[in-house]
Design a protein around this motif. Structure first.
Motif, short mmCIF file in Angstrom:
data_model
loop_
_atom_site.label_atom_id
_atom_site.label_comp_id
_atom_site.label_asym_id
_atom_site.label_seq_id
_atom_site.Cartn_x
_atom_site.Cartn_y
_atom_site.Cartn_z
N VAL A 91 -8.28 1.39 4.34
CA VAL A 91 -7.53 -0.23 3.82
C VAL A 91 -7.28 -0.09 2.20
O VAL A 91 -7.95 0.60 1.68
CB VAL A 91 -8.37 -1.40 4.27
N TRP A 92 -6.00 -0.27 2.06
CA TRP A 92 -5.63 0.22 0.77
C TRP A 92 -4.40 -1.11 0.22
O TRP A 92 -3.86 -1.62 0.96
CB TRP A 92 -4.21 1.33 0.49
N GLY A 117 0.87 -1.40 -0.04
CA GLY A 117 -0.02 0.13 -0.14
C GLY A 117 0.98 0.87 0.20
O GLY A 117 1.76 1.17 -1.10
N HIS A 118 0.45 2.97 1.07
CA HIS A 118 1.22 3.94 1.12
C HIS A 118 0.99 4.00 2.10
O HIS A 118 -0.26 3.81 2.24
CB HIS A 118 1.18 4.23 -0.36
N GLN A 119 1.72 4.44 3.07
CA GLN A 119 1.65 4.82 4.17
C GLN A 119 0.91 6.03 4.80
O GLN A 119 0.16 6.76 5.94
CB GLN A 119 2.60 4.62 5.51
N PHE A 120 1.02 7.34 3.39
CA PHE A 120 0.32 8.39 3.48
C PHE A 120 -0.74 7.61 3.23
O PHE A 120 -1.91 9.82 3.15
CB PHE A 120 1.22 9.22 2.48
N LEU A 121 -1.78 7.18 1.87
CA LEU A 121 -3.23 7.01 2.46
C LEU A 121 -3.72 6.52 3.19
O LEU A 121 -3.52 6.08 4.41
CB LEU A 121 -3.29 6.44 0.68
N ASN A 155 -3.08 2.53 8.18
CA ASN A 155 -2.22 3.44 7.59
C ASN A 155 -0.71 2.51 8.00
O ASN A 155 0.05 2.16 6.84
CB ASN A 155 -1.91 4.90 7.56
N PHE A 156 -0.63 2.80 8.88
CA PHE A 156 1.19 2.64 9.08
C PHE A 156 1.41 1.19 9.61
O PHE A 156 2.88 0.42 10.05
CB PHE A 156 1.48 3.64 10.42
#
Length: 246
Positions: free
Chosen positions: A85-86, A78-82, A131-132
């Protein structure tokens, strides 16, 4: 340097992202210069680089490190800035990609995938945790999504306005009717390969979509035509060819 799982060695992108985006930067600069010329009557010198483009494309991550002093890990799934759930998850017959489940959609998402018991659990429900430290919710969803097909999940998720799509390979994408209708894929009658589909342009002007693509010119194919338009005679063109200038 941010592609792959945190423990992975540096991985290259799967596409020529630097070259293509660098070309787009140059094209944008040229368009801006043409606009300036129309307004001021003065020509512009345009300079663009792949290196500069790659820095600009990672502005959010680079600025984060500059401000905090913290180096983000590789993006993983995913991407920790988005937000929310990604990432991609396996289904019975492929993969589904979830493009962020925000707080408004989180209750509906939990209901659809059957994790209402985690909706208020701070270890899974808080956006910062998702996210993180998203590996917790990822492990849960990796057990759930393989219980249905991609189409079944998409029907339920998109019906609840949750941003999701199928993960497709190039062969499947080449069959996309949406891509054909919008001119993102065009038919090309190639002198060697025959009729094939090739990538088009994502930009349309006034809704006009190209009907087909034209083969790229061969090296020097239009040299004589261009020189004639510039006022050269056939004798002069012949002399240029004799000297190897063209």
């Amino acid at each position: 340097a941010k592609t792959g799982m945190p423990a992975d060695p540096p991985l290259a992108a799967g596409i020529f992202v630097a070259d293509h985006s660098g070309a787009l930067s140059l094209a944008s600069g040229v368009l801006a210069a043409l606009f300036a010329r129309e307004r001021t009557g003065k020509g512009q010198k345009v300079d663009a680089s792949i290196y500069g483009t790659m820095i600009a494309m990672q502005g959010m991550e680079i600025n984060y490190t500059s401000i905090t002093g913290v180096e983000p890990e590789r993006a993983g799934r995913g991407h920790q800035f988005l937000r929310g759930v990604w990432g991609a998850f396996p289904t019975i017959d492929g993969y589904i990609c979830i493009a962020g489940v925000d707080e408004q959609r989180w209750p509906s998402f939990c209901r659809i995938v059957g994790i209402q018991h985690l909706e208020k659990d701070p270890e899974y429900s808080d956006n910062v945790i998702r996210n993180f430290h998203g590996d917790k919710i990822q492990r849960v969803l990796d057990e759930i999504f393989p219980t249905k097909t991609t189409a079944e999940w998409l029907e339920e998720l998109t019906g609840a306005d949750i941003l999701a799509t199928e993960v497709v390979d190039y062969r499947a994408m080449l069959k996309s009717e949406q891509a054909r209708v919008n001119g993102y894929l065009l038919e090309l009658d190639h002198p060697v390969a025959g009729k094939v589909l090739v990538s088009g342009t994502p930009v349309t002007i006034n809704g006009e979509v190209a009907a087909a693509a034209e083969p790229a010119p061969e090296l020097g194919q239009h040299t004589e035509e261009v020189l004639l338009e510039l006022g050269y005679t056939w004798e002069e063109i012949g002399a240029l060819r004799d000297t190897g200038a063209v």
